[in-house]
Scaffold this motif. Structure first.
Motif, PDB file in Angstrom:
ATOM      1  N   PRO A 301       0.791  -1.233   0.000  1.00 45.47           N
ATOM      2  CA  PRO A 301       0.000   0.000   0.000  1.00 45.47           C
ATOM      3  C   PRO A 301       0.821   1.281   0.000  1.00 45.47           C
ATOM      4  O   PRO A 301       0.294   2.362  -0.253  1.00 45.47           O
ATOM      5  N   GLY A 302       2.116   1.185   0.321  1.00 38.21           N
ATOM      6  CA  GLY A 302       2.913   2.403   0.403  1.00 38.21           C
ATOM      7  C   GLY A 302       2.376   3.344   1.471  1.00 38.21           C
ATOM      8  O   GLY A 302       1.884   2.909   2.522  1.00 38.21           O
ATOM      9  N   SER A 303       2.417   4.646   1.196  1.00 40.76           N
ATOM     10  CA  SER A 303       2.114   5.657   2.210  1.00 40.76           C
ATOM     11  C   SER A 303       0.662   5.688   2.669  1.00 40.76           C
ATOM     12  O   SER A 303       0.350   6.346   3.663  1.00 40.76           O
ATOM     13  N   VAL A 304      -0.247   5.010   1.979  1.00 40.36           N
ATOM     14  CA  VAL A 304      -1.621   4.895   2.479  1.00 40.36           C
ATOM     15  C   VAL A 304      -1.600   4.275   3.877  1.00 40.36           C
ATOM     16  O   VAL A 304      -2.415   4.612   4.746  1.00 40.36           O
ATOM     17  N   PHE A 305      -0.596   3.424   4.128  1.00 44.52           N
ATOM     18  CA  PHE A 305      -0.495   2.728   5.412  1.00 44.52           C
ATOM     19  C   PHE A 305      -0.092   3.682   6.545  1.00 44.52           C
ATOM     20  O   PHE A 305      -0.256   3.344   7.716  1.00 44.52           O
ATOM     21  N   LYS A 306       0.394   4.852   6.206  1.00 42.19           N
ATOM     22  CA  LYS A 306       0.752   5.830   7.253  1.00 42.19           C
ATOM     23  C   LYS A 306      -0.463   6.239   8.072  1.00 42.19           C
ATOM     24  O   LYS A 306      -0.321   6.750   9.188  1.00 42.19           O
ATOM     25  N   THR A 307      -1.654   6.011   7.531  1.00 37.15           N
ATOM     26  CA  THR A 307      -2.891   6.270   8.281  1.00 37.15           C
ATOM     27  C   THR A 307      -2.930   5.421   9.541  1.00 37.15           C
ATOM     28  O   THR A 307      -3.383   5.879  10.602  1.00 37.15           O
ATOM     29  N   VAL A 308      -2.461   4.186   9.451  1.00 36.99           N
ATOM     30  CA  VAL A 308      -2.420   3.280  10.605  1.00 36.99           C
ATOM     31  C   VAL A 308      -1.425   3.796  11.649  1.00 36.99           C
ATOM     32  O   VAL A 308      -1.717   3.837  12.848  1.00 36.99           O
ATOM     33  N   ILE A 309      -0.237   4.184  11.202  1.00 35.36           N
ATOM     34  CA  ILE A 309       0.790   4.705  12.112  1.00 35.36           C
ATOM     35  C   ILE A 309       0.285   5.982  12.778  1.00 35.36           C
ATOM     36  O   ILE A 309       0.492   6.202  13.987  1.00 35.36           O
ATOM     37  N   ALA A 310      -0.409   6.819  12.012  1.00 35.68           N
ATOM     38  CA  ALA A 310      -0.957   8.062  12.567  1.00 35.68           C
ATOM     39  C   ALA A 310      -1.979   7.770  13.656  1.00 35.68           C
ATOM     40  O   ALA A 310      -1.994   8.435  14.707  1.00 35.68           O
ATOM     41  N   ALA A 311      -2.843   6.781  13.442  1.00 36.92           N
ATOM     42  CA  ALA A 311      -3.851   6.433  14.445  1.00 36.92           C
ATOM     43  C   ALA A 311      -3.195   5.979  15.746  1.00 36.92           C
ATOM     44  O   ALA A 311      -3.608   6.387  16.842  1.00 36.92           O
ATOM     45  N   ALA A 312      -2.176   5.135  15.628  1.00 37.67           N
ATOM     46  CA  ALA A 312      -1.469   4.655  16.823  1.00 37.67           C
ATOM     47  C   ALA A 312      -0.754   5.807  17.533  1.00 37.67           C
ATOM     48  O   ALA A 312      -0.757   5.897  18.770  1.00 37.67           O
ATOM     49  N   ALA A 313      -0.151   6.691  16.780  1.00 36.46           N
ATOM     50  CA  ALA A 313       0.568   7.839  17.358  1.00 36.46           C
ATOM     51  C   ALA A 313      -0.390   8.774  18.088  1.00 36.46           C
ATOM     52  O   ALA A 313      -0.076   9.299  19.165  1.00 36.46           O
ATOM     53  N   ILE A 314      -1.575   8.990  17.524  1.00 33.55           N
ATOM     54  CA  ILE A 314      -2.577   9.847  18.152  1.00 33.55           C
ATOM     55  C   ILE A 314      -3.034   9.253  19.477  1.00 33.55           C
ATOM     56  O   ILE A 314      -3.114   9.949  20.499  1.00 33.55           O
ATOM     57  N   ASP A 315      -3.318   7.969  19.490  1.00 34.37           N
ATOM     58  CA  ASP A 315      -3.851   7.323  20.696  1.00 34.37           C
ATOM     59  C   ASP A 315      -2.826   7.191  21.809  1.00 34.37           C
ATOM     60  O   ASP A 315      -3.182   7.069  22.981  1.00 34.37           O
ATOM     61  N   THR A 316      -1.554   7.175  21.459  1.00 35.69           N
ATOM     62  CA  THR A 316      -0.497   7.055  22.491  1.00 35.69           C
ATOM     63  C   THR A 316       0.063   8.421  22.883  1.00 35.69           C
ATOM     64  O   THR A 316       1.087   8.490  23.557  1.00 35.69           O
ATOM     65  N   ASN A 317      -0.608   9.486  22.458  1.00 37.34           N
ATOM     66  CA  ASN A 317      -0.205  10.858  22.794  1.00 37.34           C
ATOM     67  C   ASN A 317       1.250  11.144  22.425  1.00 37.34           C
ATOM     68  O   ASN A 317       1.939  11.895  23.122  1.00 37.34           O
ATOM     69  N   MET A 318       1.679  10.561  21.334  1.00 38.68           N
ATOM     70  CA  MET A 318       3.073  10.715  20.908  1.00 38.68           C
ATOM     71  C   MET A 318       3.303  12.046  20.192  1.00 38.68           C
ATOM     72  O   MET A 318       4.423  12.538  20.120  1.00 38.68           O
ATOM     73  N   ILE A 319       2.225  12.601  19.669  1.00 37.47           N
ATOM     74  CA  ILE A 319       2.373  13.795  18.838  1.00 37.47           C
ATOM     75  C   ILE A 319       2.097  15.058  19.656  1.00 37.47           C
ATOM     76  O   ILE A 319       0.984  15.277  20.150  1.00 37.47           O
TER      77      ILE A 319
END
Length: 585
Positions: A301-319
């Motif tokens: 999928p390439g960068s479409v998969f960054k949506t998954v990484i973004a969701a995890a980052a949001i939920d773990t208050n990483m950003i």
């Protein structure tokens, strides 16, 4: 001498016994199951002395969401049986009734090799309902006007609907307790034809037939028998969720923009229903390489998969708002060699909009350090790893699947990859062993648009009896497992909107559309080269619209392309424009 005569006599008697047994075996004992090939001699005998015209094979059909037939029509057809060339019959009357020259009909009959002649629009004969009435009013033996069930020459949704094949062995394997009602039983081998094969099986066919001798002459005069299916319930109709008009437009747009391998999926977000699904290359019955529905196949999928990484980052208050990333670096943290790939220092939102690999490789590393299975956990929450298609108990099927050939998504090739910085970096940007289906990605976008609610995707809504009554309704199913929260969905939507709204976003081309789009682009290396030694990529764009009140999720994939301007954006743009125009009308 007498002894020799006795031996010869015994031999002749034994030989006659063997021949008599063999004759009894063929004529009496194994008439329906002869030899190791399980040949039905009675049926083969009927085949040899019967000529028939199938008006309707009795197999169930497919219709769209508005009950419009898909891939079939009933053509006004003139049937001429070959024995007419040996008889005097009022050919002048027929020629006058349908405005065709007498000598043209005579020529057609002379050219037939004892096979019935079928004349309709596909053969250059423009007949209508009035012509059929005029033909039958003449009551000429061996001349019939019928409406024949015919596959359309310009088939649509061919991969989705699938194919059938004449295969008596496979038919008996699937339905050992059923009686064969057709001389050439068919089974569904791909698509919905395969999934719904048992429901589609004919009870009987409607046909014209007559019996012939070895020279093709009628055995019982010129009488032709008409056998009609009088069952009020069968054949059934499978009512799909497809919009026939939008399906046709989708296929036209893919062809126009020369998407030779790939396709698109369009979902209705509210019920997670397939409105259109098209796969390239076009289905060619003579080429098995074209059978695969690419929209159900797992791919990078390439960068479409960054949506998954973004969701995890949001939920773990990483950003954090103040956090930035040096996007002059590549996925491995090294300075980009090509200056045009250097994007400078970006925030998280900007990194998502401009698809900065370094930012998501860094976030992926940090996520794995916190929790080793967090990436697959969020891929699952967004529905990328489970089967997306509808499944459940239907009559005696404990796990009936509307998409039997759908593939599962994968994230890791091996757990050891989680200990490799390079493997984690590649995984975080949708490479390495990450593979998902376009159907699953479309459903992920629909999930985000619904506020995190995961639903199984339907392509069939109902099975209808012949009389229009409902035989079975496929109720909407929620997908099992954990899901993302509405708050996380809202933040992901903001990120997806920035991909289009940002001046340098990878989806900025959609700013001029009549509706607001939220989405994500993707370019994935396939690890293969073309004949000229150039790297091949999969190009993606996935999103939903209108962003304020989401109605549709759309994914477009252009597979195995060399680097350069992607056609995915052109297809996505025109498809959205088409849908908007249709809705306005």
């Amino acid at each position: 001498m007498n002894k020799r005569i006795k031996y010869i006599g015994v031999f002749i008697i034994l030989l006659m016994g063997v021949l008599i047994y063999r004759l009894a075996q063929i004529q009496l004992l194994e008439t329906e199951s002869f030899s190791e090939q399980d040949v039905n001699l009675m049926k083969e005998s009927v085949k040899q002395r019967t000529q028939e015209v199938i008006i309707d094979d009795g197999r169930g059909r497919f219709i769209d969401r508005e009950n419009k037939p898909l891939n079939e029509t009933y053509l006004p057809t003139l049937v001429l049986f070959p024995f007419l060339k040996n008889y005097q019959w009022p050919i002048d009357q027929l020629a006058a009734a349908i405005s065709v020259r007498k000598d043209e009909i005579e020529q057609l009959l002379k050219g037939t090799k004892n096979e019935p002649i079928l004349l309709n629009k596909e053969k250059g004969f423009q007949l209508d309902e009035q012509d059929i009435k005029a033909i039958n009013k003449l009551k000429i033996p061996g001349v019939f006007g019928i409406f024949m069930k015919t596959e359309q020459s310009d088939n649509i949704a061919s991969h989705l609907i699938g194919m059938t094949s004449e295969n008596e062995t496979e038919w008996k394997k699937r339905y050992p307790d059923k009686e064969i009602t057709s001389l050439s039983p068919e089974v569904g081998v791909t698509g919905l034809e395969e999934a719904f094969d048992e429901f589609l099986q004919p009870e009987d066919a409607s046909r014209l037939l007559y019996h012939v001798d070895g020279l093709g002459r009628p055995l019982f005069g010129v009488n032709v028998k008409y056998i009609a299916d009088s069952n009020p319930f069968y054949p059934i109709a499978v009512q799909t969720t497809i919009d026939k008009h939008l399906q046709e437009k989708a296929e036209q747009i893919l062809t126009k923009h020369q998407i030779n391998e790939g396709g698109l999926v369009l979902l209705d977000i509210e019920n997670s229903e397939v409105v259109a699904m098209a796969s390239k290359p076009d289905l060619d019955r003579n080429d098995p390489k074209t059978y695969e529905n690419k929209m159900l196949s797992a791919m990078f999928p390439g960068s479409v998969f960054k949506t998954v990484i973004a969701a995890a980052a949001i939920d773990t208050n990483m950003i954090k708002p103040e956090r930035t990333f040096n996007c002059d670096r590549n996925v491995y943290g090294q300075t980009e060699k090509e200056e045009e790939k250097r994007a400078g220092t970006l925030t998280f939102e900007e990194s998502f909009a401009k698809s900065c690999n370094y930012a998501f490789a860094t976030i992926g590393q940090e996520l794995i350090q916190k929790k080793s299975n967090i990436i697959e956990e969020y891929a699952e929450k967004l529905g990328l790893l489970s089967f997306s298609g509808w499944s459940g108990k239907v009559y005696h099927y404990d796990q009936f699947k509307q998409f039997p050939r759908e593939q599962r998504g994968t994230i890791w090739g091996d757990d050891s990859d989680k200990r490799s910085a390079k493997a984690i970096a590649q995984t975080s940007i949708g490479q390495k062993n990450v593979k998902v289906t376009p159907l699953a990605v479309a459903n992920m976008m629909a999930t985000i648009a619904r506020g995190g609610e995961k639903r199984e995707v339907k392509v069939v809504d109902k099975i209808l009896y012949k009389n229009g009554e409902t035989m079975y309704t496929f109720k909407n199913h929620l997908m099992k497992g954990e899901k993302i929260s509405p708050a996380t969905s809202s933040k992901l939507t903001d990120l997806l909107l920035q991909v289009v709204a940002h001046p340098d976003g990878t989806g900025r081309a959609f700013q001029s559309l009549p509706v607001k789009v939220a989405g994500k682009s993707g370019t994935a290396e396939t690890g293969t080269l073309n004949d000229n030694g150039k790297k091949l990529y999969h190009k993606w764009f996935a999103g939903f619209f209108p962003a304020e009140h989401p109605k549709y999720a759309l994914v477009v994939v252009d597979m195995n392309k060399t680097s350069g301007r992607a056609k995915t954006n052109d297809v996505f743009y025109e498809m959205v424009e088409q849908i908007y125009n249709v809705n306005e009308e």
